[in-house]
Write a protein that holds these residues in place. Structure first.
Motif, short mmCIF file in Angstrom:
data_model
loop_
_atom_site.label_atom_id
_atom_site.label_comp_id
_atom_site.label_asym_id
_atom_site.label_seq_id
_atom_site.Cartn_x
_atom_site.Cartn_y
_atom_site.Cartn_z
N GLY A 36 0.84 -1.19 0.00
CA GLY A 36 0.00 0.00 0.00
C GLY A 36 0.88 1.23 0.00
O GLY A 36 2.08 1.16 0.25
N VAL A 37 0.27 2.36 -0.29
CA VAL A 37 0.98 3.64 -0.30
C VAL A 37 0.33 4.53 0.74
O VAL A 37 -0.89 4.64 0.80
N ILE A 38 1.16 5.16 1.56
CA ILE A 38 0.63 6.05 2.58
C ILE A 38 0.02 7.27 1.90
O ILE A 38 0.67 7.94 1.10
N HIS A 39 -1.24 7.53 2.23
CA HIS A 39 -1.95 8.67 1.67
C HIS A 39 -1.82 9.89 2.59
O HIS A 39 -1.71 11.02 2.14
N GLY A 40 -1.82 9.66 3.88
CA GLY A 40 -1.72 10.75 4.85
C GLY A 40 -2.06 10.24 6.23
O GLY A 40 -2.01 9.03 6.50
N TYR A 41 -2.40 11.17 7.10
CA TYR A 41 -2.74 10.86 8.48
C TYR A 41 -4.18 11.25 8.76
O TYR A 41 -4.71 12.15 8.12
N VAL A 42 -4.78 10.60 9.71
CA VAL A 42 -6.13 10.94 10.13
C VAL A 42 -6.09 12.30 10.81
O VAL A 42 -5.21 12.57 11.62
N ARG A 92 1.54 -0.37 17.41
CA ARG A 92 0.31 -0.75 18.09
C ARG A 92 -0.85 -0.47 17.14
O ARG A 92 -0.74 0.36 16.24
N ALA A 93 -1.96 -1.15 17.35
CA ALA A 93 -3.12 -0.98 16.46
C ALA A 93 -3.59 0.48 16.42
O ALA A 93 -3.92 0.99 15.35
N HIS A 94 -3.61 1.16 17.56
CA HIS A 94 -4.08 2.55 17.56
C HIS A 94 -3.10 3.47 16.84
O HIS A 94 -3.50 4.50 16.30
N GLU A 95 -1.81 3.11 16.79
CA GLU A 95 -0.84 3.90 16.03
C GLU A 95 -1.04 3.67 14.53
O GLU A 95 -1.01 4.61 13.74
N ALA A 96 -1.23 2.41 14.15
CA ALA A 96 -1.45 2.09 12.73
C ALA A 96 -2.75 2.72 12.23
O ALA A 96 -2.85 3.08 11.06
N ALA A 97 -3.74 2.87 13.11
CA ALA A 97 -5.02 3.46 12.71
C ALA A 97 -4.88 4.93 12.33
O ALA A 97 -5.74 5.48 11.64
N LEU A 98 -3.81 5.59 12.76
CA LEU A 98 -3.60 7.00 12.43
C LEU A 98 -3.14 7.19 10.99
O LEU A 98 -3.20 8.29 10.45
N LEU A 99 -2.66 6.13 10.34
CA LEU A 99 -2.17 6.20 8.97
C LEU A 99 -3.26 5.79 7.99
O LEU A 99 -3.93 4.77 8.18
N ARG A 100 -3.42 6.57 6.93
CA ARG A 100 -4.37 6.24 5.86
C ARG A 100 -3.55 5.69 4.68
O ARG A 100 -2.56 6.30 4.27
N VAL A 101 -3.98 4.55 4.15
CA VAL A 101 -3.24 3.84 3.10
C VAL A 101 -4.18 3.55 1.94
O VAL A 101 -5.37 3.28 2.14
N HIS A 102 -3.66 3.62 0.72
CA HIS A 102 -4.42 3.20 -0.44
C HIS A 102 -3.62 2.19 -1.23
O HIS A 102 -2.42 2.03 -1.02
N ALA A 103 -4.28 1.50 -2.14
CA ALA A 103 -3.64 0.43 -2.91
C ALA A 103 -2.52 1.01 -3.78
O ALA A 103 -2.65 2.06 -4.37
N ALA A 104 -1.42 0.26 -3.81
CA ALA A 104 -0.29 0.65 -4.66
C ALA A 104 -0.64 0.34 -6.11
O ALA A 104 -1.27 -0.68 -6.40
N GLU A 105 -0.21 1.20 -7.01
CA GLU A 105 -0.43 0.94 -8.44
C GLU A 105 0.47 -0.18 -8.89
O GLU A 105 1.65 -0.24 -8.54
N VAL A 106 -0.08 -1.08 -9.68
CA VAL A 106 0.68 -2.21 -10.19
C VAL A 106 1.41 -1.78 -11.45
O VAL A 106 0.80 -1.27 -12.38
#
Length: 108
Positions: A36-42, A92-106
């Motif tokens: 995935g590619v990081i899109h931003g933060y919540v 931690r799960a709550h730390e990962a929840a702060l990151l927004r991810v979208h599918a990487a282009e193939v």
């Protein structure tokens, strides 16, 4: 220490209609082994969450970086082993929840 946070990213507000690609989700629910590619933060006003976002940015979790979940803890699916660049981090799960991810282009 200055309480103002100069951020190198734009927070993503899930309520906005143009918050990103339709497949954008939190890293905490991202499927394992799928790049995935990081899109931003919540977007948040919570000081603790802002500190965590700053720490994640300092570690290299920046928009445009490719990430992959390597493994999850078996109890409550936390911690999450995440690979960004050539490094692997346990979040931690709550730390990962702060990151927004979208599918990487193939690339073919």
């Amino acid at each position: 220490m200055n309480s103002t946070l100069a951020t190198p990213w734009a927070p993503v507000n899930a309520a906005e209609p143009d918050a990103g690609p339709p497949s954008t989700s939190g890293l905490d629910v991202w499927p394992p082994q799928v790049p995935g590619v990081i899109h931003g933060y919540v977007a948040t006003e919570d000081p603790e969450s802002l500190r965590t976002q700053r720490r994640l940015a300092e570690l290299g979790f920046l928009p445009g970086e490719t990430v992959r979940i390597v493994a999850r803890g078996w109890l409550r699916r936390s911690p999450v082993a995440v690979r960004v660049g050539q490094s692997t981090f346990a979040l931690r799960a709550h730390e990962a929840a702060l990151l927004r991810v979208h599918a990487a282009e193939v690339v073919r």
